[in-house]
Motif scaffolding. Sequence first.
Motif, mmCIF file in Angstrom:
data_model
loop_
_atom_site.group_PDB
_atom_site.id
_atom_site.type_symbol
_atom_site.label_atom_id
_atom_site.label_comp_id
_atom_site.label_asym_id
_atom_site.label_seq_id
_atom_site.Cartn_x
_atom_site.Cartn_y
_atom_site.Cartn_z
ATOM 1 N N ARG A 31 0.935 -1.381 -0.143
ATOM 2 C CA ARG A 31 -0.021 0.038 0.030
ATOM 3 C C ARG A 31 0.947 1.324 0.000
ATOM 4 N N GLN A 32 0.694 2.073 -0.945
ATOM 5 C CA GLN A 32 1.287 3.395 -0.888
ATOM 6 C C GLN A 32 0.425 4.602 -0.941
ATOM 7 N N ILE A 33 0.468 5.447 -0.246
ATOM 8 C CA ILE A 33 -0.469 6.716 -0.049
ATOM 9 C C ILE A 33 0.253 7.876 -0.474
ATOM 10 N N THR A 34 -0.092 8.452 -1.679
ATOM 11 C CA THR A 34 0.706 9.901 -1.880
ATOM 12 C C THR A 34 -0.079 11.014 -1.321
ATOM 13 N N ILE A 35 0.647 11.692 -0.654
ATOM 14 C CA ILE A 35 -0.021 13.140 0.096
ATOM 15 C C ILE A 35 0.573 14.368 -0.455
ATOM 16 N N ASN A 36 -0.226 15.257 -1.073
ATOM 17 C CA ASN A 36 0.077 16.382 -1.569
ATOM 18 C C ASN A 36 -0.782 17.548 -0.868
ATOM 19 N N GLY A 37 -0.356 18.742 -0.751
ATOM 20 C CA GLY A 37 -1.032 19.817 -0.113
ATOM 21 C C GLY A 37 -0.224 21.178 0.244
ATOM 22 N N GLU A 38 -0.689 21.893 0.473
ATOM 23 C CA GLU A 38 -0.226 23.372 0.912
ATOM 24 C C GLU A 38 -0.064 23.480 2.246
ATOM 25 N N ARG A 39 1.276 24.158 2.526
ATOM 26 C CA ARG A 39 1.587 24.297 3.937
ATOM 27 C C ARG A 39 0.645 24.972 4.827
ATOM 28 N N PHE A 40 0.355 24.452 5.814
ATOM 29 C CA PHE A 40 -0.476 25.373 7.157
ATOM 30 C C PHE A 40 0.210 24.876 8.542
ATOM 31 N N ALA A 41 0.913 25.831 8.858
ATOM 32 C CA ALA A 41 1.528 25.838 9.988
ATOM 33 C C ALA A 41 0.466 25.818 11.201
ATOM 34 N N GLY A 42 0.604 24.772 12.123
ATOM 35 C CA GLY A 42 -0.190 24.602 12.976
ATOM 36 C C GLY A 42 -0.899 23.552 13.112
ATOM 37 N N ASP A 43 -1.000 22.797 11.803
ATOM 38 C CA ASP A 43 -1.896 21.941 11.623
ATOM 39 C C ASP A 43 -0.959 20.515 12.246
ATOM 40 N N PRO A 44 -1.646 19.878 13.302
ATOM 41 C CA PRO A 44 -1.048 18.821 13.878
ATOM 42 C C PRO A 44 -0.199 17.590 12.991
ATOM 43 N N PHE A 45 -0.927 17.121 11.879
ATOM 44 C CA PHE A 45 -0.287 16.408 11.018
ATOM 45 C C PHE A 45 0.861 16.934 10.293
ATOM 46 N N GLN A 46 0.736 18.177 9.686
ATOM 47 C CA GLN A 46 1.894 18.901 8.858
ATOM 48 C C GLN A 46 3.108 19.173 9.856
ATOM 49 N N ASP A 47 2.523 19.673 10.984
ATOM 50 C CA ASP A 47 3.709 19.765 12.064
ATOM 51 C C ASP A 47 4.420 18.680 12.186
ATOM 52 N N PHE A 48 3.796 17.364 12.356
ATOM 53 C CA PHE A 48 4.622 16.164 12.673
ATOM 54 C C PHE A 48 5.378 15.640 11.471
ATOM 55 N N ALA A 49 4.529 15.645 10.046
ATOM 56 C CA ALA A 49 5.138 15.231 8.940
ATOM 57 C C ALA A 49 6.431 16.037 8.537
ATOM 58 N N LEU A 50 6.132 17.358 8.551
ATOM 59 C CA LEU A 50 7.251 18.203 8.159
ATOM 60 C C LEU A 50 8.521 18.518 9.168
ATOM 61 N N SER A 51 8.565 17.754 10.296
ATOM 62 C CA SER A 51 9.187 17.978 11.419
ATOM 63 C C SER A 51 10.773 17.608 10.962
ATOM 64 N N HIS A 52 11.695 18.277 11.509
ATOM 65 C CA HIS A 52 13.043 17.657 11.162
ATOM 66 C C HIS A 52 13.175 16.296 11.374
ATOM 67 N N LYS A 53 12.533 15.753 12.530
ATOM 68 C CA LYS A 53 12.925 14.138 12.921
ATOM 69 C C LYS A 53 12.236 13.465 11.716
ATOM 70 N N ILE A 54 10.989 13.860 11.137
ATOM 71 C CA ILE A 54 10.907 12.895 10.092
ATOM 72 C C ILE A 54 11.110 13.145 8.755
ATOM 73 N N LYS A 55 11.640 14.599 8.276
ATOM 74 C CA LYS A 55 12.154 14.763 7.233
ATOM 75 C C LYS A 55 13.474 14.123 6.923
ATOM 76 N N PHE A 56 14.398 14.028 7.757
ATOM 77 C CA PHE A 56 15.599 13.685 7.715
ATOM 78 C C PHE A 56 15.715 12.311 8.457
ATOM 79 N N GLY A 57 14.830 11.876 9.299
ATOM 80 C CA GLY A 57 14.883 10.544 9.819
ATOM 81 C C GLY A 57 15.062 9.283 8.932
ATOM 82 N N THR A 58 15.395 8.291 9.529
ATOM 83 C CA THR A 58 15.653 7.107 8.857
ATOM 84 C C THR A 58 15.189 5.815 9.687
ATOM 85 N N GLY A 59 15.022 4.794 8.974
ATOM 86 C CA GLY A 59 14.729 3.600 9.781
ATOM 87 C C GLY A 59 13.339 3.748 10.481
#
Length: 167
Positions: free
Chosen positions: A81-109
């Motif tokens: 299963r692969q889900i592609t997510i596209n959107g426009e930045r919205f600071a303060g949204d819990p999902f975007q704040d999590f997904a676009l955090s340094h931990k996720i953007k540059f994380g591995t494993g």
Amino acid sequence: MTVKEALTAAGITPNPEYTGVETADDFILGIQTEATGQETPDKYIVVQEHVTEHSAAVNASSSDSAYIRTGPVTTKTGAQRQITINGERFAGDPFQDFALSHKIKFGTGQDVVVKYVYFSLRTGKGQQGAAALIVSADASGAANNPAGFSASLNAIGKPAEYTYSES
């Protein structure tokens, strides 16, 4: 917004016997962004705010063989299963704040592995599992346009069947 809040806001009670058209807006994608307080899928954070797409695909793998007197045969060997997510930045949204955090953007494993649920709010049927959250763009766009982002959610293993029920 949690999965449960999204269903309440939609004003639709999932019915496993539903028949009829389903639109892209009828599908709920929820992500566990916190280990505590989000133990059940109805408490996961919905991927929704300023999201223009969360397209689900099943990417199958196969093996081709040729057999005597049968000829070529394709055997399905797996699916992801692969889900592609596209959107426009919205600071303060819990999902975007999590997904676009340094931990996720540059994380591995395991650092980028999340629990998810994906189902139709019409039928309540779908799947749940674990997936790698991979961000591919975090501030795309031209001058004077909203900043865009894109990510993919790639399931790990076979997701479990899921049917929404009020917890």
